[in-house]
Design a protein around this motif. Structure first.
Motif, short mmCIF file in Angstrom:
data_model
loop_
_atom_site.label_atom_id
_atom_site.label_comp_id
_atom_site.label_asym_id
_atom_site.label_seq_id
_atom_site.Cartn_x
_atom_site.Cartn_y
_atom_site.Cartn_z
N TYR A 1 -1.45 5.41 8.22
CA TYR A 1 -0.37 4.69 7.53
C TYR A 1 0.98 4.82 8.24
O TYR A 1 1.71 3.84 8.37
N ALA A 2 1.30 6.02 8.71
CA ALA A 2 2.62 6.27 9.30
C ALA A 2 2.92 5.37 10.50
O ALA A 2 3.99 4.74 10.56
N PRO A 3 2.02 5.27 11.50
CA PRO A 3 2.33 4.37 12.63
C PRO A 3 2.38 2.90 12.22
O PRO A 3 3.18 2.14 12.77
N LEU B 1 0.81 -1.21 0.00
CA LEU B 1 0.00 0.00 0.00
C LEU B 1 0.85 1.27 0.00
O LEU B 1 0.32 2.38 -0.01
N ASN B 2 2.16 1.12 0.00
CA ASN B 2 3.08 2.27 -0.01
C ASN B 2 2.73 3.21 -1.16
O ASN B 2 2.69 2.80 -2.32
N ARG C 1 13.17 0.29 -0.92
CA ARG C 1 12.10 0.19 -1.91
C ARG C 1 12.11 -1.16 -2.64
O ARG C 1 11.14 -1.91 -2.60
N LEU C 2 13.23 -1.47 -3.31
CA LEU C 2 13.33 -2.73 -4.05
C LEU C 2 13.39 -3.92 -3.10
O LEU C 2 12.77 -4.96 -3.35
N GLY C 3 14.15 -3.77 -2.00
CA GLY C 3 14.30 -4.87 -1.06
C GLY C 3 12.98 -5.32 -0.47
O GLY C 3 12.65 -6.50 -0.47
N LYS D 1 -5.09 -0.84 -3.25
CA LYS D 1 -4.23 -0.18 -4.23
C LYS D 1 -4.92 -0.10 -5.59
O LYS D 1 -4.88 0.93 -6.26
N LEU D 2 -5.58 -1.19 -5.98
CA LEU D 2 -6.23 -1.24 -7.29
C LEU D 2 -7.41 -0.27 -7.40
O LEU D 2 -7.65 0.32 -8.45
#
Length: 324
Positions: free
Chosen positions: A202-204, A63-64, A134-136, A191-192
């Protein structure tokens, strides 16, 4: 030549990162051995990581807001490759279990753990360190999703076929809906449809999920401190499993990636997959084996011995792979 130099540099980085990861592992080991924490903390930590923290981490990764649906779609070949390799590992493990004449309670444990790798507890911190957050994280999330897809489809079928025993608890589709799969599916759906969680929520969650890799390493230390490794010298199945899981299968995968993977996967993706499938057996499946009547003590032996040796075998596998 340049490609080989890059691989050798990655091996050096991997060794350095493994040494760094040893610190929380040692902390987990020491706090149990000195009785600062009771050995019973192992089950509590396992449940916390597998049922709460890792699902939260997977939810936040998919969901990032910085990761688009397009990026996930662009990684589809990584996902398909991961599913394919888990399936191949299951089939090789099933053949080996039959050759070893493992009984109905041990055979499925052997081949399922051969296919399911320690992508969370060992793979995640290593891949984030080597390839960036990000990729990891996205790569590990996709590999984790691939493992669940293979496990709850072909894996369940093979287990039932190998050990059709009267009175054994039957598998149901409900078993596939683990906290991890539910979290991933929920995040993908949101996301979709374009839903974006407010930062207040989202932050916590993101912060909490990011605790997972380090706490997972502490858990590995706890596992090592509470395990009996003398079984390696008393059983023929354990050494065979360790040889296959930690050396032969990762090297075979590396060879396949170097011959065929380069045709459709970028170098970073191939290296990420190599690291993931050179890690030890998945820890969180041990309670599953216990619930369905399989030999969870045998599962514990395979998991814990592979974890202890993995710190040495992982750099060795990557070094050999760099010579291809």
């Amino acid at each position: 030549m340049r490609n080989r130099v890059t691989k050798l540099e990655n091996v050096k980085i991997l060794v350095v990162e493994l040494l760094k990861l040893c610190i929380p592992i040692v902390i987990g080991f020491v706090v149990v051995k000195t009785k600062f924490l009771d050995a019973g903390v192992r089950d509590a930590l396992s449940r916390l990581i597998a049922r709460v923290l890792f699902p939260i981490l997977m939810f936040c990764i998919f969901l990032n807001p910085d990761i688009s649906v397009g990026q996930i779609w662009d990684s589809r070949y990584l996902l398909l490759t991961a599913v394919g390799w888990v399936v191949v590992s299951f089939l090789i493990g099933m053949a080996a279990a039959k050759l070893l004449k493992l009984d109905r309670r041990r055979g499925p444990v052997f081949f399922i753990l051969l296919g399911m790798s320690n992508v969370t507890y060992m793979g995640l911190p290593l891949c984030v360190a080597l390839f960036g957050e990000r990729l990891g994280q996205l790569g590990v999330a996709l590999v984790s999703l691939a493992g669940h897809i293979a496990m709850w489809t072909l894996g369940v079928y093979l287990m039932s076929r190998y050990s059709a025993e009267p009175g054994k608890k039957s598998f149901s589709l409900k078993a596939a809906f683990t906290p991890v799969t539910v979290a991933i599916l929920a995040a993908i759906v949101l996301k979709l449809v374009g839903v974006r969680l407010p930062d207040l929520v989202y932050a916590p969650l993101h912060t909490l999920g990011n605790v997972t890799p380090q706490l997972a390493l502490v858990y590995i230390g706890v596992v090592i401190a509470t395990s009996d490794f003398s079984v390696v010298y008393k059983s023929r199945e354990v050494p065979v499993f360790l040889c296959l899981k930690l050396l032969l299968l990762p090297l075979l995968f590396g060879l396949v990636m170097n011959l065929a993977g380069r045709l459709y996967l970028p170098e970073d993706y191939r290296q990420l997959l190599m690291i993931e499938y050179a890690t030890s057996a998945m820890i969180s499946l041990t309670p599953f084996f216990r619930e369905y009547g399989y030999d969870d003590d045998f599962a514990g032996q395979l998991v814990f011995t592979s974890i202890a040796l993995n710190i040495a075998t992982l750099p060795l596998v990557m070094l050999i792979n760099s010579l291809y």
